[in-house]
Each structure stands twice: as structure tokens, then as C-alpha cells.
Design a protein around this motif. Sequence first.
Motif, mmCIF file in Angstrom:
data_model
loop_
_atom_site.group_PDB
_atom_site.id
_atom_site.type_symbol
_atom_site.label_atom_id
_atom_site.label_comp_id
_atom_site.label_asym_id
_atom_site.label_seq_id
_atom_site.Cartn_x
_atom_site.Cartn_y
_atom_site.Cartn_z
ATOM 1 N N ILE A 185 0.912 -1.218 0.009
ATOM 2 C CA ILE A 185 -0.079 0.133 -0.048
ATOM 3 C C ILE A 185 0.895 1.335 -0.061
ATOM 4 O O ILE A 185 0.279 2.355 -0.517
ATOM 5 C CB ILE A 185 -0.951 -0.078 1.224
ATOM 6 C CG1 ILE A 185 -1.935 1.198 1.249
ATOM 7 C CG2 ILE A 185 -0.161 -0.019 2.322
ATOM 8 C CD1 ILE A 185 -2.664 1.086 -0.167
ATOM 9 N N PHE A 186 1.967 1.141 0.610
ATOM 10 C CA PHE A 186 2.904 2.387 0.595
ATOM 11 C C PHE A 186 3.585 2.565 -0.651
ATOM 12 O O PHE A 186 4.389 3.654 -0.936
ATOM 13 C CB PHE A 186 3.911 2.197 1.711
ATOM 14 C CG PHE A 186 3.356 2.192 2.867
ATOM 15 C CD1 PHE A 186 2.821 3.357 3.626
ATOM 16 C CD2 PHE A 186 3.312 1.016 3.741
ATOM 17 C CE1 PHE A 186 2.128 3.288 5.121
ATOM 18 C CE2 PHE A 186 2.564 0.977 4.893
ATOM 19 C CZ PHE A 186 2.144 1.988 5.674
ATOM 20 N N ASN A 187 3.674 1.584 -1.681
ATOM 21 C CA ASN A 187 4.187 1.645 -3.157
ATOM 22 C C ASN A 187 2.904 2.145 -4.107
ATOM 23 O O ASN A 187 3.207 1.964 -5.275
ATOM 24 C CB ASN A 187 4.681 0.644 -3.374
ATOM 25 C CG ASN A 187 5.962 0.208 -2.853
ATOM 26 O OD1 ASN A 187 6.726 1.080 -2.285
ATOM 27 N ND2 ASN A 187 6.303 -1.101 -2.125
ATOM 28 N N VAL A 188 1.866 2.750 -3.642
ATOM 29 C CA VAL A 188 0.703 3.063 -4.588
ATOM 30 C C VAL A 188 1.170 4.140 -5.552
ATOM 31 O O VAL A 188 0.708 4.357 -6.311
ATOM 32 C CB VAL A 188 -0.670 3.225 -3.673
ATOM 33 C CG1 VAL A 188 -0.401 4.794 -3.159
ATOM 34 C CG2 VAL A 188 -1.926 3.508 -4.855
ATOM 35 N N GLY A 189 2.108 4.824 -5.097
ATOM 36 C CA GLY A 189 2.476 5.973 -5.789
ATOM 37 C C GLY A 189 3.566 5.648 -6.877
ATOM 38 O O GLY A 189 3.973 6.519 -7.646
ATOM 39 N N LYS A 190 4.141 4.239 -7.059
ATOM 40 C CA LYS A 190 5.172 3.850 -7.869
ATOM 41 C C LYS A 190 4.750 3.519 -9.243
ATOM 42 O O LYS A 190 3.430 3.312 -9.327
ATOM 43 C CB LYS A 190 5.812 2.572 -7.416
ATOM 44 C CG LYS A 190 6.510 2.995 -5.813
ATOM 45 C CD LYS A 190 7.670 3.752 -5.993
ATOM 46 C CE LYS A 190 8.330 4.024 -4.727
ATOM 47 N NZ LYS A 190 9.504 4.855 -4.620
ATOM 48 N N SER A 191 5.246 3.777 -10.302
ATOM 49 C CA SER A 191 4.910 3.514 -11.481
ATOM 50 C C SER A 191 5.161 2.131 -11.835
ATOM 51 O O SER A 191 5.726 1.222 -11.319
ATOM 52 C CB SER A 191 6.028 4.084 -12.549
ATOM 53 O OG SER A 191 5.642 3.669 -13.654
ATOM 54 N N ASN A 192 4.050 1.694 -12.494
ATOM 55 C CA ASN A 192 3.896 0.302 -12.786
ATOM 56 C C ASN A 192 4.140 -0.002 -14.296
ATOM 57 O O ASN A 192 3.444 -0.944 -14.816
ATOM 58 C CB ASN A 192 2.553 -0.305 -12.384
ATOM 59 C CG ASN A 192 1.235 0.375 -12.833
ATOM 60 O OD1 ASN A 192 1.402 1.510 -13.505
ATOM 61 N ND2 ASN A 192 0.188 -0.360 -12.926
ATOM 62 N N ALA A 193 5.021 0.721 -14.739
ATOM 63 C CA ALA A 193 5.308 0.443 -16.180
ATOM 64 C C ALA A 193 6.185 -0.796 -16.433
ATOM 65 O O ALA A 193 6.928 -1.134 -15.763
ATOM 66 C CB ALA A 193 6.109 1.912 -16.657
ATOM 67 N N LYS A 194 5.729 -1.278 -17.471
ATOM 68 C CA LYS A 194 6.368 -2.694 -17.828
ATOM 69 C C LYS A 194 7.872 -2.235 -18.615
ATOM 70 O O LYS A 194 7.976 -1.481 -19.370
ATOM 71 C CB LYS A 194 5.541 -3.428 -18.746
ATOM 72 C CG LYS A 194 4.518 -4.225 -18.172
ATOM 73 C CD LYS A 194 3.532 -4.750 -19.155
ATOM 74 C CE LYS A 194 2.302 -5.349 -18.370
ATOM 75 N NZ LYS A 194 1.428 -6.114 -19.397
#
Length: 657
Positions: free
Chosen positions: A183-192
Motif C-alpha cells: 500500500i505504501f508503493n501505490v505512488g510507484k510507476s507500474n510501467a512494464k
Amino acid sequence: MAENNKHDNFDFPPVGRKNNRNQRFGGYWTYIIIAAILIGYQFFSMPTNPERISWQEFKTNILAKDEVKEILIVRNGGKANIFLKPEKIETHDKLVSKGFNQKSTGPQYYVPFGTLEQFEKNLEEAQKEYPETADIHVDYGDEYNWWADIISIILPLALFVGIWVFFMRRMSKNAGGGGGGGIFNVGKSNAKLFDKESNIKITFKDVAGLAEAKQEVEEIVSFLKSPDKYTKLGGKIPKGALLVGPPGTGKTLMAKAMAGEANVPFFSMSGSDFVEMFVGVGASRVRDLFKQAKSKAPCIIFIDEIDAIGRARGKNPNMGSNDERENTLNQLLTEMDGFETNSGVIILAATNRADILDSALLRAGRFDRQIYVDLPELKDREDIFKVHLKPLKLAEDIDYSFLAKQTPGFSGADIANVANEAALIAARKNKSAVEKQDFLDAIDRIVGGLENRSKVIKPGERKTIAYHEAGHATVSWLLRHAHPLLKVTIVPRGKALGAAWYLPQERQITTKDQLLDQMVSVLGGRAAEEIVFGEISTGAQNDLERATKQAYAMVSIYGMSDKVGMLSYYDSTGQSDFNFTKPYSEKTAEIIDEEVKAMVSAAYERAKQLLSEHKDQHRQVAELLIEREVIFSDDLERILGKRPWTEDGETIQPEEL
């Protein structure tokens, strides 16, 4: 020197990788062990369960024998616990079998009672009956199940926490799990991330047609492979390129080919991945994406469907509230061309709605190039067919140029669908190869829908449909600028009860006469119904809709009306999407409506005139259609004669006829 290398054979875990052996005993295993200890303590610390007996049994078999040491009356439990004298316990076989002995603290038995007063009365009478039991110690107390009370408090709380953790993890996985899934990584990019180690098999050889757009994209890859070639004269590598075009034309396919061809890291992300329910998440993901890209420069960032976050600011009807899309766009603009330099990072984006993008996003310095990926032309479609038909088992009579001519206006995705549908149709008919007719059936299936021969149509309705479609075919055959006719059918397909199939001419510009001839051809079906049957039906609804839209476009967009003049009220920038007012006055609106009505009426009268002049030929076409259900251009040529024009509308000289 040998001593310095003595550690070379040791196996150290890779940097950044967790030890799986230690990971097994972390996390939830700690809670499971603690719960097992508590349950075990409760189980082993509980006394042996006492035996239940009735009052009469207690009085006759125990109290009368003076075996009772103490009686504890549990007021809140409705029972009396019986404690036996230690030396008397082993005389009771039931107690011995349950594990009781002289060292057991008890109670060994319990007697349930209805009311406390009745039990006290019975005990008093029994002690009078057996005087030796008068010295039995009688005490009162209450029992509390501490574990039940604790569980009743902890269980709902644990259930609430478990549900909260479950939903938070689901949201973090769906929203921003690229940084680790928490939940603390919700602001991280999930780009492949695709790099040279990724097994991407798509290359530029798989992208057929659109040579100019393909060349632009190939050049971007060349920038990164050999930048010195372009920068030695003082030039700068473009910062970004925007792929624009209709859906299905191959914009995303070109990006996949870039990922397969480039020997640099390739970040792929959709525009909707930036937008989330949490405020500020979109901007945070943009920052994280560019942070990753800068650390791996030179690289390419591909944002598909960028219109999800790139819509023009101030045009969203959000009633003045905080707009997460605008915050994300602002951060994207800053990252693409702000104070910090992004050397070696090229932005590639794709959209089919470039008209609604923010002007700040399209300016030079952010997207230096706009590559328009249009629908493929005839030669491009032929090349695309060659790519998609390569894995199919084809018959010998397959002509790629013929298939390309049969699919005007088809995108690359449509052609791929045609190839797949043709293979399925051939397999359904148990063929060993895909034949020419299978491709024609696939095109009909995609354009018109699935044949519905089971639909029940009355003979009168069938005749009306046949004359309606024959009206379309006859009028279009007699008009100079109408599209060439391929076939006419009265077999229901999809929602249509009948259809006339044309081969649209691939024109770059269209004249007023050509538009008017097309409108007359569209209204030929309604005109045929009125002339033959003296009444009209609802079957021409789609025809009227097409004719009306075309007439409004001619009057209000193309400036083809004498009364309205050479004015166009169409806004190609898309800035008037949320305006509730028309760009013209009420008086002008009335003139436009009058002109449209006059234009459609004139086309309708012209269609009626043509059918009246060729009434016998129209009847022959309709009767043949009723007999065969499907007729082709050869049949029309036999009935109506050869058209004195070429496919482009040019007049054929007499010696050429």
C-alpha cells in the motif's frame, strides 16, 4: 596473490535478492506460532471436564455414602459443582476412565438445577436425612469464561483488520504495484520494462504498409543506436513523437516493434495507469516513471492512449473541483520539458483523439514530431495481407491484390480479423486450405454481420425487401458517380434484412456531384417502395439517417449551399465539445434546415425519376433477387446494360464499349 583470491569460490546471494530460507519464517508464520501457543495453553491448562449427574443420582449414590467434600453452587451457571473426597475418587470407574485421580482438584461431578431455591431446599432435606453429611462445606460463586470474552472482543477486531488489509492489498496491486505491491508503493510507476533480455519477437518486419510512418519510427531507434551520426552537426535528438491515427491502424504495433528492435530499455505504460482514486497518485507515478527512465538512459518511454491524461485543461466539466487528470498532466509537462534535462530519454505516445489533447503537450520541445498513421491504401493493404496470411494454409487461387481491392477503408486490425475469420470459416467447412470464397465470406461477415437464415420473413415483406434492395442497385448502376456495385442480397445479416454491397472508390477529395449521386443511390430503396407499392415502410430508416447526415455535412461543414454560403461551422480542434451554444444564429439554423430538406427532397425525386424511366429493368432485378436471394454485378450488367463510365466516373469512349 593466491591468498587474495581464496574467497572467489564462495557463493554469495545476489545483491537485492532476499534469502528465501529466512523468508519462510517471517511474516504470517510468527502470528501462526503465537496463536498455536495460546490455543495449546488453553487446551492443556483446562481441568478435566466433570461428569454430569442428576439430583437423584447424586443423593442416592454419592451423598448417602458420605463421599462429598465440598459443594460449589454456581449461581450464573445453574449448576452445583461436586468435589469428592480424594480417597473416594478411585471408587468411581467413570471418573477413573476420564483421568481423575486423588490429586485432581475437581470438581468431579456437577448437578444441574432449575432454581437455586429448590436446590437449597433439596440439599437441606437430604442433609437432615443423612446427618453425617451436615458438615459438608457449601459455597457460592460465579464462573467466567475468560477465553470466550477475549475472543468475543478480538475476533471482530481481527476480522475488520483482515478485511481492511485484503482490500488495501488488492488496491495496491491494481493501482500501483510496480514498486513492490504494498500500500505504501501505490505512488510507484507500474510501467512494464522491456530490455534486450526480454523475449520480444515483434520487429519492424511485422509492420506492413505505411512506409512513411514506419520510417519515422525507425529513425527514432536509429537516434538511440548511433546518436553521434545526428549530433555531430550540432543537431539535437527529438525529445518525443506522437503517433496519431484511427483505431486499429497499428500505432501500438509500431511501439511493440520498437521494443523488439531497440537495444535500449523500453518502458511501456497506458495513460489510464496514471489516474487513480487517490489524490496525487498520478503525479507521483509520473515522477517515478521518469526517475526510472533517467537511471536507465538512453531509453524509450511509450504511453499508450495518452488522451486519458492529456485532455485539454479547463475543458473537463468537473464543477471546479480538484482534477486528478490535470495534476497528472501538469507533472508530465514538467518532466518532459522542465528545468531538469532528460538527456537520452525519448517519449513516444499514441492516441486516436489528438484533437482533444492540450496544446502545451503538443508543442515543440515535448512532442517534436507528430506521426500520422492513416488507414492503409491499396498497396499497403496488400502488404498487410501478406503479413497476416503468412501463417495460414492457403489455396493456390489466393490473389493478394484482389483481397486488397475488396477491403477499402479496412484498418490493419480489420485485415487481421478477416484473415482469422476466413481460417475459421474454412475449418468449419472441413477444408484443407483457405480459399478465395472463404475470404469473401469473412469480409461479408465482418461488414454486414452473421447470416440469419432462420429469421421468419413473410412473403409480402420479402417482396418489399427485394424491391427495396433492387431500387438501390438500379439507381446506383445508372448514376455516374455512384460506387461500383458488387452484389445485392435479401438474406438477413445482423440487424439488416437486406443489403447492397459496393466497392467504395478511394478518393482523396470528393466533389459536390459525387456526394449528390451517393445521396440519390442511398434513397433509391425508399423511392422504389413508393413507386411499386404506393406506400413506404420503416425499412429505409438507416438510409434516411445517412442521407440526412451527409446533407447537413454538405451545408454546414463543406460550404456546398448557395444560401448558407462558403461557411464551415465545424471545429476541428475539439475546443467546442463542452459548449452548449451553436456557432450560428437561430436564423442561420433555419436556413440550414431548409437547405438540408431541399437537398434530400431533390435527391429523392431524382431517384424516383430514374426508377420510373427504368421500371421494367427494376422489376426484372427484383424478381431475379427474389428467385436467387443473391445477385452480382454481372446480372445487373445483363439486365441494365454495361455502364458507360469507368470506376472513376470517367466517360468511356464509344470504341471502348
